[in-house]
Design an enzyme around this catalytic site. Sequence first.
Site, PDB file in Angstrom:
ATOM      1  N   HIS A 121       3.964   3.106  -0.018  1.00 27.99           N
ATOM      2  CA  HIS A 121       4.739   1.864  -0.038  1.00 27.99           C
ATOM      3  C   HIS A 121       6.066   2.070  -0.752  1.00 27.99           C
ATOM      4  O   HIS A 121       6.170   2.805  -1.740  1.00 27.99           O
ATOM      5  CB  HIS A 121       3.959   0.763  -0.766  1.00 27.99           C
ATOM      6  N   CYS A 176       9.254   2.024   3.033  1.00 26.13           N
ATOM      7  CA  CYS A 176      10.222   0.953   3.277  1.00 26.13           C
ATOM      8  C   CYS A 176      11.382   1.020   2.289  1.00 26.13           C
ATOM      9  O   CYS A 176      11.252   1.523   1.179  1.00 26.13           O
ATOM     10  CB  CYS A 176       9.532  -0.405   3.173  1.00 26.13           C
TER      11      CYS A 176
END
Length: 295
Positions: A121, A176
Amino acid sequence: HWLEAAGARAFWTTLPTRVAMGAACSSGGDYVADIPLDMHVSGKKKALLVGINYEGSSNALRGCINDVVNQKAVLKSHYGFEENNILMLTEAKKQAIIDGFNWLYEGAKAGDLLFFQYSGHGSQYQTWSENCDCLCPRDCLEEPWPGSIILDTEIHKHFYNRLPVGCKAVALFDCCHSGTMANLSIKRDLNSEHQPKPRYLEPPKDAKTDIVKAPRGMRKEVVSGHYPDHQLWVFSGCQDNQTSADAYCDGQYQGAFTWAMIKALKHDVWHETYIDLLDQIKSNLRGYTQIPALT
């Protein structure tokens, strides 16, 4: 700065020489590579691979560990990395990753090649002045931010400021908000059955609302004062305002960006210029919303 036509040569085994201004994809301030040059690494090759699936949590991913397993196989089979010079961390906490950074740079010198990949993440953390991109170690799910995350300024400090003269480094961020994760000053990007999942972690409410003092040295695009031509290349899975997909590709869950990169290298027999590689990755990602970047 937006990069124009370029030719930084090859991937992990060959790297460019410094010959021209304003052309290609190293992280130097004024001078960057323009002419491809086959140049085998004369020193040691080391790699740090971090894959975090956040198993057992509501934020679980499925392809991040596969990413680093696949990348390790590529490094060993096609680019001459030895088993004892590859450190692979899975479900790692922040301190383990920082220790990994230190291991990667320990003893680094001119002629060496350092490789880093992070799959997991990514997120953003609000400081008093701006949103900072960050990596999300396993313990950030339970521990307060920013102490448990790795800010882009920390990555810049570990990867750019510490890089010895003549030592080359390549970093991949399959997460991301990774477009300028290392805060480098030269950038090139390309516009553009299992549902992919974004590799984005929503910051805790207190992290989004607290006003905190920015870490010392906070900046977006930085040219180091140590010397003008650091040889660091960073491939990012998406732009700062985008998410990277955790997808199902070729029979297994993996990062769409990592899959697209390995597919591009395989297509070109494991030998590719950086800019051509970026073009091919973009082509392979057709159908995804993410746009890869190179700094």
